[in-house]
Design a protein around this motif. Sequence first.
Motif, short mmCIF file in Angstrom:
data_model
loop_
_atom_site.label_atom_id
_atom_site.label_comp_id
_atom_site.label_asym_id
_atom_site.label_seq_id
_atom_site.Cartn_x
_atom_site.Cartn_y
_atom_site.Cartn_z
N UNK A 44 0.72 -0.92 0.19
CA UNK A 44 -0.05 0.62 0.22
C UNK A 44 1.08 1.16 0.09
N UNK A 45 1.65 1.38 0.84
CA UNK A 45 2.74 2.58 0.67
C UNK A 45 3.98 2.35 -0.80
N UNK A 46 4.15 1.74 -0.82
CA UNK A 46 4.93 2.11 -2.06
C UNK A 46 3.27 1.94 -3.73
N UNK A 47 2.59 1.68 -3.54
CA UNK A 47 1.21 2.53 -4.43
C UNK A 47 1.09 3.94 -4.41
N UNK A 48 1.42 4.53 -3.30
CA UNK A 48 1.37 5.88 -2.61
C UNK A 48 2.43 6.28 -3.32
N UNK A 49 3.92 5.92 -2.94
CA UNK A 49 5.10 6.86 -4.15
C UNK A 49 5.18 6.43 -4.96
N UNK A 50 4.75 5.41 -5.62
CA UNK A 50 4.32 4.99 -6.87
C UNK A 50 4.12 5.83 -7.85
N UNK A 73 -8.96 -5.98 -8.84
CA UNK A 73 -7.62 -6.04 -9.94
C UNK A 73 -6.04 -6.03 -9.51
N UNK A 74 -6.03 -4.99 -8.04
CA UNK A 74 -4.62 -4.78 -7.10
C UNK A 74 -4.64 -6.41 -6.39
N UNK A 75 -5.75 -6.68 -5.86
CA UNK A 75 -5.29 -7.93 -5.24
C UNK A 75 -4.68 -9.39 -6.45
N UNK A 76 -5.86 -9.19 -7.68
CA UNK A 76 -4.82 -9.88 -8.63
C UNK A 76 -3.26 -9.57 -9.46
N UNK A 77 -2.80 -8.33 -8.90
CA UNK A 77 -1.56 -7.91 -9.50
C UNK A 77 -0.53 -8.29 -8.35
N UNK A 78 -1.42 -7.85 -7.30
CA UNK A 78 -0.06 -8.17 -6.09
C UNK A 78 -0.24 -10.05 -6.00
N UNK A 79 -0.94 -10.43 -6.54
CA UNK A 79 -0.74 -12.19 -6.63
C UNK A 79 0.29 -12.11 -7.28
N UNK A 81 7.01 -8.20 -3.14
CA UNK A 81 5.61 -8.48 -3.59
C UNK A 81 5.17 -7.41 -2.71
N UNK A 82 5.98 -6.90 -2.42
CA UNK A 82 5.72 -5.16 -1.72
C UNK A 82 5.53 -4.05 -2.84
N UNK A 83 5.90 -4.65 -4.43
CA UNK A 83 6.18 -3.48 -5.55
C UNK A 83 4.11 -3.87 -6.12
N UNK A 84 3.82 -5.27 -5.35
CA UNK A 84 2.90 -5.79 -6.22
C UNK A 84 1.65 -5.07 -6.84
N UNK A 85 1.28 -3.85 -6.25
CA UNK A 85 0.30 -2.42 -6.74
C UNK A 85 0.92 -1.74 -7.20
N UNK A 86 1.91 -1.78 -8.41
CA UNK A 86 2.51 -0.39 -8.60
C UNK A 86 2.32 -0.58 -10.43
N UNK A 87 1.70 -2.19 -10.58
CA UNK A 87 1.10 -2.35 -12.01
C UNK A 87 0.20 -1.75 -12.12
N UNK A 88 -0.75 -1.44 -11.07
CA UNK A 88 -1.79 -0.88 -11.19
C UNK A 88 -2.27 0.25 -11.82
#
Length: 410
Positions: free
Chosen positions: A70-76, A228-234, A243-250
């Motif tokens: 979630x944090x890396x989603x913020x800064x990404x 979609x965020x759940x699928x990207x993380x997985x 895995x901490x980068x998992x939400x960046x593709x979204x």
Amino acid sequence: MYRISPYVRDFALALLSGAVLATLWVNLSPASYYDFIEWRIADLVLPGWIWAGSVSLTPYLIVTDILMALFFFFIGKELWEAMVLERGALSGRRALLPMGMTLGGLTGAALGWLVLSALIETAEEAVPGGGWAAPLGSDTLLVWLFGRAVFGRRPALHLVMLLAIATDIFALLILGLSNPNLSIRLLWLLLPLATVLIVHHLFGRRPAPGATERERRAGQALWPYLVAGGLCWFGTAAAGMPASLGLLPLIPAVAHADRSFGLFAEAEGFLYDPLNRLIRFLVRPVTVVLFLFGLIRGGVDLAAFAPTTLVMLGSLWIGRPLGMILVVLALAAAFGSRLPRGLRKRDLGLAVMLLSMGFTVPAVAIEASVPGGMMREAARMGLALSLIAGPLAVLISRLTGRVRPGPGGG
């Protein structure tokens, strides 16, 4: 200059509070502290086509691999907007200096670790040529916390924050790609790719001029992005990437504003596009996550000083600054010595000093790249000592006569 949202300050204080509490805990009662962070809540046996063997759910795994996404989603999000939106700080030729300094700092930190390890490392666990990924990252929040005291609201603050964000994200990417066990598992990245393309096609594009009200409302819904965020993380985790980068593709798939107001701009609190609404929804949860991260990964054993401590400190304080300075000199020789408007040579020197701190991302990288035991704890002490660069930059800025920040800071 624009005002930075106050939640950035809350993030930094939450992170530091957790780290201070963890340091007190690990030194007063080390057994209970390590029992807590290594507590096996549950063991998950996954199918072999997802992951070989079982996965133990521990506080460390939950916070570092799941919640910190979630944090890396913020800064990404901030890095993405700086690159692609109108008036973005990394659009066009404006990207040359920040990206060049970022790559120079990453290279310098890695080479610094390798050279110093060869010269002074004595740990029995040390692997020749290993551990170089540990000092790559910086710390976006602590850079902001001390950078605000150094620069006020001048452009240099936003430059150093861009450098910290890019450094942290690229460091995690390098850490993932340097994993020797990736192989065919990288095919799992097709899941985030397909998810992003589908979600962007169905929900993330701007409605056509003749779109119905129902179609416009569908484009503003948040639930598709949560799924979609759940699928990207997985998919990212299954591919063996951090895995901490998992939400960046979204991020590129989420409908967003047309122009950038600046890094963590307070003005974005008044925007109603889905991306900024997601950010506002996550502010309080991320504050808690950062406190937990500081608590889980911020504990420093004050008796762990060893040559590895100096290797880590030298990589951050010598290797990274040298790499960044060489890039600045190379760019000056190639394109002239003129700095971007509002920046001075002294600002660049203080920015490099601030980026000599390491905490959040290196604390993650240590677990993956440094052997366990006292060597790992000694490396963590090096991170703690590197934070002295922040107060030192503040002191130097005051002694050399910095401009006082405007009212409201940031």
